[in-house]
Design an enzyme around this catalytic site. Sequence first.
Site, PDB file in Angstrom:
ATOM      1  N   LYS A  16       7.110   7.697  -9.209  1.00 44.53           N
ATOM      2  CA  LYS A  16       5.902   8.458  -9.539  1.00 44.53           C
ATOM      3  C   LYS A  16       5.534   9.429  -8.417  1.00 44.53           C
ATOM      4  CE  LYS A  16       3.231   4.809 -10.302  1.00 44.53           C
ATOM      5  NZ  LYS A  16       4.153   3.675 -10.080  1.00 44.53           N
ATOM      6  N   ARG A  91      -4.507   1.320 -13.386  1.00 42.33           N
ATOM      7  CA  ARG A  91      -3.531   0.231 -13.390  1.00 42.33           C
ATOM      8  C   ARG A  91      -4.018  -0.977 -14.164  1.00 42.33           C
ATOM      9  NH1 ARG A  91      -0.857   1.681  -8.169  1.00 42.33           N
ATOM     10  NH2 ARG A  91       0.721   0.174  -7.629  1.00 42.33           N
ATOM     11  N   ARG A 129      14.194   1.258   0.762  1.00 39.49           N
ATOM     12  CA  ARG A 129      13.385   2.387   1.236  1.00 39.49           C
ATOM     13  C   ARG A 129      13.007   2.178   2.704  1.00 39.49           C
ATOM     14  NH1 ARG A 129       8.527   4.498  -2.573  1.00 39.49           N
ATOM     15  NH2 ARG A 129       7.404   2.668  -1.870  1.00 39.49           N
ATOM     16  N   ARG A 162       8.187  -0.656   4.606  1.00 39.84           N
ATOM     17  CA  ARG A 162       6.763  -0.830   4.313  1.00 39.84           C
ATOM     18  C   ARG A 162       6.536  -2.292   3.944  1.00 39.84           C
ATOM     19  NH1 ARG A 162       4.626   3.129  -0.325  1.00 39.84           N
ATOM     20  NH2 ARG A 162       4.051   1.188  -1.329  1.00 39.84           N
ATOM     21  N   ARG A 173       4.820  -7.349  -7.029  1.00 33.80           N
ATOM     22  CA  ARG A 173       4.197  -6.133  -7.565  1.00 33.80           C
ATOM     23  C   ARG A 173       4.634  -5.896  -9.013  1.00 33.80           C
ATOM     24  NH1 ARG A 173       5.994  -1.830  -3.296  1.00 33.80           N
ATOM     25  NH2 ARG A 173       4.717  -0.349  -4.414  1.00 33.80           N
TER      26      ARG A 173
HETATM   27  P1  AMP Z   1       1.378   1.977  -4.762  1.00 30.65           P
HETATM   28  O1  AMP Z   1       1.760   2.737  -3.539  1.00 30.65           O
HETATM   29  O2  AMP Z   1       0.810   2.855  -5.843  1.00 30.65           O
HETATM   30  O3  AMP Z   1       2.469   1.097  -5.298  1.00 30.65           O
HETATM   31  O4  AMP Z   1       0.178   1.001  -4.332  1.00 30.65           O
HETATM   32  C1  AMP Z   1       0.319   0.076  -3.288  1.00 30.65           C
HETATM   33  C2  AMP Z   1      -0.727  -1.015  -3.428  1.00 30.65           C
HETATM   34  O5  AMP Z   1      -2.045  -0.437  -3.403  1.00 30.65           O
HETATM   35  C3  AMP Z   1      -0.684  -1.785  -4.736  1.00 30.65           C
HETATM   36  O6  AMP Z   1       0.271  -2.835  -4.703  1.00 30.65           O
HETATM   37  C4  AMP Z   1      -2.116  -2.304  -4.822  1.00 30.65           C
HETATM   38  O7  AMP Z   1      -2.342  -3.371  -3.917  1.00 30.65           O
HETATM   39  C5  AMP Z   1      -2.914  -1.119  -4.282  1.00 30.65           C
HETATM   40  N1  AMP Z   1      -3.303  -0.176  -5.381  1.00 30.65           N
HETATM   41  C6  AMP Z   1      -2.893   1.118  -5.525  1.00 30.65           C
HETATM   42  N2  AMP Z   1      -3.447   1.675  -6.620  1.00 30.65           N
HETATM   43  C7  AMP Z   1      -4.212   0.704  -7.179  1.00 30.65           C
HETATM   44  C8  AMP Z   1      -5.009   0.649  -8.357  1.00 30.65           C
HETATM   45  N3  AMP Z   1      -5.132   1.697  -9.201  1.00 30.65           N
HETATM   46  N4  AMP Z   1      -5.658  -0.510  -8.627  1.00 30.65           N
HETATM   47  C9  AMP Z   1      -5.566  -1.577  -7.808  1.00 30.65           C
HETATM   48  N5  AMP Z   1      -4.804  -1.603  -6.705  1.00 30.65           N
HETATM   49  C10 AMP Z   1      -4.122  -0.476  -6.384  1.00 30.65           C
END
Ligand code: AMP
Length: 228
Positions: A16, A91, A129, A162, A173
């Site tokens: 994304k 989400r 990554r 990360r 996740r």
């Molecule tokens: P991402 O980089 O989008 O995969 O997000 C990393 C982490 O941030 C996720 O595993 C969640 O802990 C938190 N996070 C990001 N976006 C959201 C969201 N819309 N709702 C809840 N937690 C989020």
Amino acid sequence: MDRLCVILFGPPGAGKGTQARFAKQCLNGPHISTGDMLRERVQSGDPLGRKVSGIMQSGQLVPDELVNQMVADRIDRADCAAGFILDGYPRTEEQAAVLKEMLAARSVRPMVVYLKVDYNKIIARLSGRRLCPQCGALYSVSSNPPRVSEVCDYDGSKLAVRDDDREEVVRERLVAYDRESRPVLDYFRRSGFSFCEVDGDSGTPQSIGNQICALIQAETAGGQVRRT
Ligand code: AMP
């Protein structure tokens, strides 16, 4: 409605973030990643960052109300005047319902681009990554490795994984995505959001980006037709 909100939807690791950078070239608006915004808050060590840091490290979702407020504040900034791209939000169904209201109140039209990808490929991609902790450059041990193993090409820093890209966290996740985020797809369909599906395994990032840009352009043109 003049503005378009492109919602890039799909499991973590679907690409994304990469696709949002391509989409920015055909939609005159910023890439808003809730994951990036939350990581910045964790790094800054502010109260919200301290509250969410443990949740993020375990691969769980941050509470809806915190993320909803963060997004509402962000989309009111001047750079969103012509439209914007959401990556990693909404989400949960609750977030999707709040977003629907937020967009309607601001006369913004939603368009969902669902990136469909194979989970095994995601696990391989995310656990390979690497990130430069100094300059933020991203590498992939399989498709975009640094010149010297585990060392940043730009500043020689030792590369890091990360915290939430470790394999066990990636699996968590994906479980969180299946449990809480997949139902959001049904919500989008029920709510009549403009919706298109793109096969995220179907080509290079650039060719998938081209497909997405064509869809955005068609949606923009469709919106103009509907308005006249
Ligand atoms: P991402 O980089 O989008 O995969 O997000 C990393 C982490 O941030 C996720 O595993 C969640 O802990 C938190 N996070 C990001 N976006 C959201 C969201 N819309 N709702 C809840 N937690 C989020």
